[in-house]
Design a protein around this motif. Structure first.
Motif, PDB file in Angstrom:
ATOM      1  N   GLY A 174      -7.691 -24.341  13.074  1.00  7.66           N
ATOM      2  CA  GLY A 174      -7.539 -22.911  14.179  1.00  7.66           C
ATOM      3  C   GLY A 174      -6.380 -23.674  15.135  1.00  7.66           C
ATOM      4  O   GLY A 174      -5.493 -23.140  15.858  1.00  7.66           O
ATOM      5  N   ALA A 175      -6.901 -25.226  15.831  1.00  9.79           N
ATOM      6  CA  ALA A 175      -5.825 -25.144  16.624  1.00  9.79           C
ATOM      7  C   ALA A 175      -4.668 -25.893  16.128  1.00  9.79           C
ATOM      8  O   ALA A 175      -3.797 -25.163  16.884  1.00  9.79           O
ATOM      9  CB  ALA A 175      -6.618 -27.293  17.017  1.00  9.79           C
ATOM     10  N   LEU A 176      -4.614 -26.523  14.461  1.00 10.49           N
ATOM     11  CA  LEU A 176      -3.084 -26.228  14.258  1.00 10.49           C
ATOM     12  C   LEU A 176      -2.313 -25.220  13.928  1.00 10.49           C
ATOM     13  O   LEU A 176      -1.146 -25.018  14.706  1.00 10.49           O
ATOM     14  CB  LEU A 176      -2.836 -27.444  12.757  1.00 10.49           C
ATOM     15  N   ASP A 177      -3.088 -24.084  13.830  1.00  4.48           N
ATOM     16  CA  ASP A 177      -2.231 -23.080  14.262  1.00  4.48           C
ATOM     17  C   ASP A 177      -1.748 -22.079  15.595  1.00  4.48           C
ATOM     18  O   ASP A 177      -0.799 -21.286  15.730  1.00  4.48           O
ATOM     19  CB  ASP A 177      -3.300 -21.490  13.403  1.00  4.48           C
ATOM     20  N   ARG A 178      -2.877 -22.487  16.495  1.00  5.14           N
ATOM     21  CA  ARG A 178      -2.326 -22.385  17.606  1.00  5.14           C
ATOM     22  C   ARG A 178      -1.103 -23.278  17.953  1.00  5.14           C
ATOM     23  O   ARG A 178      -0.168 -22.630  19.156  1.00  5.14           O
ATOM     24  CB  ARG A 178      -4.117 -22.198  18.471  1.00  5.14           C
ATOM     25  N   SER A 179      -1.353 -24.674  17.630  1.00  2.19           N
ATOM     26  CA  SER A 179      -0.007 -25.473  18.216  1.00  2.19           C
ATOM     27  C   SER A 179       1.087 -24.913  18.012  1.00  2.19           C
ATOM     28  O   SER A 179       2.074 -25.588  17.545  1.00  2.19           O
ATOM     29  CB  SER A 179      -0.575 -26.900  17.705  1.00  2.19           C
ATOM     30  N   ALA A 180       1.112 -23.668  17.167  1.00  2.33           N
ATOM     31  CA  ALA A 180       2.482 -23.397  15.931  1.00  2.33           C
ATOM     32  C   ALA A 180       2.556 -22.132  15.833  1.00  2.33           C
ATOM     33  O   ALA A 180       3.201 -21.398  15.316  1.00  2.33           O
ATOM     34  CB  ALA A 180       2.228 -23.569  15.023  1.00  2.33           C
ATOM     35  N   ARG A 181       2.745 -21.550  17.726  1.00  2.00           N
ATOM     36  CA  ARG A 181       2.772 -20.231  18.060  1.00  2.00           C
ATOM     37  C   ARG A 181       4.252 -20.266  17.872  1.00  2.00           C
ATOM     38  O   ARG A 181       5.087 -20.706  17.973  1.00  2.00           O
ATOM     39  CB  ARG A 181       2.660 -20.836  19.684  1.00  2.00           C
ATOM     40  N   VAL A 182       4.664 -18.622  17.259  1.00  2.00           N
ATOM     41  CA  VAL A 182       6.119 -18.659  17.131  1.00  2.00           C
ATOM     42  C   VAL A 182       6.224 -16.650  18.250  1.00  2.00           C
ATOM     43  O   VAL A 182       4.904 -16.103  18.406  1.00  2.00           O
ATOM     44  CB  VAL A 182       5.879 -17.884  15.725  1.00  2.00           C
ATOM     45  N   SER A 183       7.627 -16.771  18.436  1.00  2.00           N
ATOM     46  CA  SER A 183       8.071 -15.863  19.619  1.00  2.00           C
ATOM     47  C   SER A 183       8.407 -14.466  18.290  1.00  2.00           C
ATOM     48  O   SER A 183       8.553 -13.349  19.675  1.00  2.00           O
ATOM     49  CB  SER A 183       9.683 -16.617  20.155  1.00  2.00           C
ATOM     50  N   ARG A 184       8.548 -14.354  17.763  1.00  2.00           N
ATOM     51  CA  ARG A 184       8.287 -13.151  17.168  1.00  2.00           C
ATOM     52  C   ARG A 184       7.671 -12.995  15.980  1.00  2.00           C
ATOM     53  O   ARG A 184       7.784 -12.637  14.975  1.00  2.00           O
ATOM     54  CB  ARG A 184       9.658 -12.634  16.157  1.00  2.00           C
ATOM     55  N   PRO A 185       6.047 -12.719  16.033  1.00  2.00           N
ATOM     56  CA  PRO A 185       5.446 -12.585  15.662  1.00  2.00           C
ATOM     57  C   PRO A 185       4.825 -11.371  14.812  1.00  2.00           C
ATOM     58  O   PRO A 185       5.516 -10.110  15.244  1.00  2.00           O
ATOM     59  CB  PRO A 185       3.763 -13.241  16.446  1.00  2.00           C
ATOM     60  N   ARG A 186       4.240 -11.115  13.785  1.00  2.00           N
ATOM     61  CA  ARG A 186       3.954 -10.044  13.378  1.00  2.00           C
ATOM     62  C   ARG A 186       2.330  -9.314  14.631  1.00  2.00           C
ATOM     63  O   ARG A 186       1.975 -10.157  14.877  1.00  2.00           O
ATOM     64  CB  ARG A 186       3.514 -10.068  12.205  1.00  2.00           C
ATOM     65  N   HIS A 187       2.243  -7.468  13.902  1.00  2.00           N
ATOM     66  CA  HIS A 187       1.519  -7.541  14.544  1.00  2.00           C
ATOM     67  C   HIS A 187      -0.208  -8.699  14.710  1.00  2.00           C
ATOM     68  O   HIS A 187      -0.413  -8.926  15.953  1.00  2.00           O
ATOM     69  CB  HIS A 187       1.118  -6.202  14.426  1.00  2.00           C
ATOM     70  N   HIS A 188      -0.207  -9.080  13.611  1.00  2.00           N
ATOM     71  CA  HIS A 188      -1.748  -9.479  13.347  1.00  2.00           C
ATOM     72  C   HIS A 188      -1.843 -11.117  13.716  1.00  2.00           C
ATOM     73  O   HIS A 188      -2.794 -11.517  13.466  1.00  2.00           O
ATOM     74  CB  HIS A 188      -2.071  -8.968  11.944  1.00  2.00           C
ATOM     75  N   ASP A 189      -0.365 -11.419  14.499  1.00  2.00           N
ATOM     76  CA  ASP A 189      -0.347 -12.828  14.617  1.00  2.00           C
ATOM     77  C   ASP A 189      -0.014 -12.700  16.199  1.00  2.00           C
ATOM     78  O   ASP A 189      -0.321 -13.756  16.435  1.00  2.00           O
ATOM     79  CB  ASP A 189       0.541 -13.235  13.744  1.00  2.00           C
ATOM     80  N   ILE A 190      -0.408 -11.856  16.592  1.00  2.00           N
ATOM     81  CA  ILE A 190       0.117 -11.992  18.344  1.00  2.00           C
ATOM     82  C   ILE A 190      -0.995 -12.943  19.395  1.00  2.00           C
ATOM     83  O   ILE A 190      -2.112 -12.289  18.665  1.00  2.00           O
ATOM     84  CB  ILE A 190       0.143 -10.504  19.353  1.00  2.00           C
ATOM     85  N   ASP A 191      -0.852 -13.375  19.970  1.00  2.00           N
ATOM     86  CA  ASP A 191      -1.904 -14.513  21.187  1.00  2.00           C
ATOM     87  C   ASP A 191      -2.104 -13.509  21.530  1.00  2.00           C
ATOM     88  O   ASP A 191      -1.142 -13.352  22.522  1.00  2.00           O
ATOM     89  CB  ASP A 191      -1.459 -15.802  20.763  1.00  2.00           C
ATOM     90  N   TRP A 192      -3.387 -12.662  21.742  1.00  2.00           N
ATOM     91  CA  TRP A 192      -2.878 -11.539  22.898  1.00  2.00           C
ATOM     92  C   TRP A 192      -2.992 -12.496  24.631  1.00  2.00           C
ATOM     93  O   TRP A 192      -2.483 -11.808  25.290  1.00  2.00           O
ATOM     94  CB  TRP A 192      -4.072 -10.376  22.339  1.00  2.00           C
ATOM     95  N   ASN A 193      -4.225 -13.086  24.580  1.00  2.00           N
ATOM     96  CA  ASN A 193      -4.392 -13.910  26.080  1.00  2.00           C
ATOM     97  C   ASN A 193      -2.573 -14.604  26.220  1.00  2.00           C
ATOM     98  O   ASN A 193      -2.783 -14.473  27.532  1.00  2.00           O
ATOM     99  CB  ASN A 193      -5.575 -14.984  24.995  1.00  2.00           C
ATOM    100  N   ARG A 194      -2.421 -15.060  25.038  1.00  2.00           N
ATOM    101  CA  ARG A 194      -0.797 -15.702  25.704  1.00  2.00           C
ATOM    102  C   ARG A 194      -0.138 -15.095  26.372  1.00  2.00           C
ATOM    103  O   ARG A 194       1.031 -15.008  27.459  1.00  2.00           O
ATOM    104  CB  ARG A 194      -0.096 -17.109  24.856  1.00  2.00           C
ATOM    105  N   THR A 195       0.068 -13.666  25.556  1.00  2.00           N
ATOM    106  CA  THR A 195       1.136 -13.130  25.479  1.00  2.00           C
ATOM    107  C   THR A 195       1.357 -11.809  26.752  1.00  2.00           C
ATOM    108  O   THR A 195       1.922 -12.271  28.039  1.00  2.00           O
ATOM    109  CB  THR A 195       1.432 -12.029  23.898  1.00  2.00           C
ATOM    110  N   ILE A 196      -0.221 -12.146  27.047  1.00  2.00           N
ATOM    111  CA  ILE A 196      -0.414 -10.707  28.530  1.00  2.00           C
ATOM    112  C   ILE A 196      -1.026 -11.859  29.812  1.00  2.00           C
ATOM    113  O   ILE A 196       0.298 -11.707  30.953  1.00  2.00           O
ATOM    114  CB  ILE A 196      -2.002 -10.894  28.233  1.00  2.00           C
ATOM    115  N   ALA A 197      -1.045 -13.337  29.292  1.00  2.00           N
ATOM    116  CA  ALA A 197      -0.244 -14.250  30.678  1.00  2.00           C
ATOM    117  C   ALA A 197       0.881 -14.413  31.140  1.00  2.00           C
ATOM    118  O   ALA A 197       1.428 -14.595  32.331  1.00  2.00           O
ATOM    119  CB  ALA A 197      -1.249 -15.471  30.800  1.00  2.00           C
ATOM    120  N   ALA A 198       2.004 -14.634  29.089  1.00  2.00           N
ATOM    121  CA  ALA A 198       3.152 -14.775  30.115  1.00  2.00           C
ATOM    122  C   ALA A 198       4.258 -13.400  30.878  1.00  2.00           C
ATOM    123  O   ALA A 198       5.199 -13.816  31.230  1.00  2.00           O
ATOM    124  CB  ALA A 198       3.834 -15.441  28.522  1.00  2.00           C
TER     125      ALA A 198
END
Length: 399
Positions: A174-198
């Motif tokens: 999980g940590a490795l996946d989160r550390s490899a964030r992408v800017s054009r994610p598919r819907h099920h890959d969206i990190d909503w907490n970070r997206t809302i904060a940004a």
């Protein structure tokens, strides 16, 4: 309702209806008998046998206990008598208590050399501390004992892997996946907490919603190596349990495709055991518990392994009693951190809490932004996940 019980044992229903007598019984077992204990209680049956087993370890003198009234015995140096005693305590006490009593017997009665006999090893209750004792003795073991010792160590290691491996892999994946964030994610890959904060600046009060202009998603760790971890482990005698746990965790990390793991152990010399990580038992028998400490030399070697500082985490596991060059050690830590290396200092990796350690060195490392703390095996995956994600470490409350 009737039932059977060991002769001389107080029935459970009597204990429940006479708590005062049960308290006396327990105090008598704790205090060991004699005029000074003040209970006036005489033991018989199983209670007397339990008292005899306790007397053999914690009593004084050489005489044998008589009718459970006198705690003044010893195990002597006879392997058969010790083997019988080991069998007795496994009969009368739970496994956790047996392990403590074995440890005390080794420390108080000098029984370590008896562990060089195969029949003794087969009789003991294996745990991390016993493994540490065996590792400190294994260079003196006769050939007839070595295979039995490896069997005992392997059992403990396999039990630890069952307890720790799944959670470690899950947490770090999980940590490795989160550390490899992408800017054009598919819907099920969206990190909503970070997206809302940004995107809070795009909040529309009339609609009571945020319009995200930039989506942040979880990346999925590919099969290529994403992070590098260097475990740098002090193998001085006081660090035995930490060496055992570090070897198990090293093997678990090495089994993950996305982490390139190195395991380095040191005293006044440095040994790279990375090529043995597929079998933590081989790792453990490649260590040499005891001796001095040269942290600076060990860190110099670890520093030479680093090719991608920003993607590397170095974990130093040591009580920080430095026999090398203190100022050079601190400079190396500072240089690694300045280059982007994540640096973690653990005073111990065990269930025992913090050992005695060098407070001045710990304070100097804290001043460099790498506080030193003791870590339990259950917390270690969270510590590594935080280091990989470059977020604050979950340092336990010292109080």
């Amino acid at each position: 309702m009737t039932g059977t019980r060991t002769p001389g044992e107080t029935p459970s229903e009597d204990r429940a209806t006479d708590p005062a007598q049960e308290r006396l019984r327990r105090w008598r077992l704790v205090l060991g008998g004699g005029a000074a204990d003040g209970t006036g209680r005489t033991l018989s049956g199983q209670d007397a046998a339990m008292d005899g087993a306790l007397a053999a370890l914690y009593g004084k003198g050489d005489s044998r206990p008589q009718s459970g009234r006198d705690r003044s015995a010893g195990l002597g140096a006879s392997a058969p008598s010790v083997a019988r005693w080991l069998g007795d305590i496994r009969t009368y006490f739970p496994s956790s208590v047996v392990q403590v009593m074995q440890r005390d017997a080794i420390d108080r009665l000098g029984l370590a050399t008896l562990l060089l006999e195969p029949e003794m090893l087969e009789a003991v209750e294996a745990d991390v501390h016993l493994v540490g004792t065996l590792l400190s003795l294994h260079r003196a073991m006769p050939e007839t004992t070595k295979e039995t010792a490896r069997t005992v160590v392997r059992k403990v290691v396999e039990d630890l892997e069952k307890r720790l491996a799944t959670r470690t892999r899950t947490t770090l994946t999980g940590a490795l996946d989160r550390s490899a964030r992408v800017s054009r994610p598919r819907h099920h890959d969206i990190d909503w907490n970070r997206t809302i904060a940004a995107n809070l600046k795009h909040y529309l009060p009339e609609h009571r919603t945020v319009v995200p202009e930039r989506l942040i998603g979880y990346g999925h760790a590919s099969r290529s190596v994403k992070k590098e971890v260097v475990l740098c482990v002090d193998q001085s005698g006081s660090m035995a349990a930490s060496v055992v746990y570090a070897s198990v965790f090293g093997a678990v990390l090495a089994s993950m495709r996305s982490i390139d793991t190195r395991l380095v152990v040191f005293d006044t010399t440095v040994v790279d055991l990375t090529d043995r990580l597929d079998d933590p038992v081989d790792v453990l028998f490649g260590t040499r518990l005891g001796g001095g400490t040269d942290i600076n030399r060990a860190l110099a070697y670890c520093q030479s392994l680093i090719t991608r500082p920003a993607e590397t985490v170095v974990v130093l596991i040591s009580d920080l009693y430095e026999g090398g060059i203190r100022d050079e050690m601190l400079k190396r830590v500072g240089a690694m951190k300045a280059s982007g290396v994540g640096f973690v200092t653990l005073l111990a990796l065990s269930d025992e809490g913090a050992p005695a350690y060098d407070g001045q060195h710990a304070a100097a490392l804290a001043a460099l932004g790498t506080p030193a703390f003791a870590c339990t095996p259950d917390l270690f995956p969270e510590v590594m996940a935080a280091a990989i994600e470059k977020r604050p470490l979950p340092i336990p409350d010292a109080g």
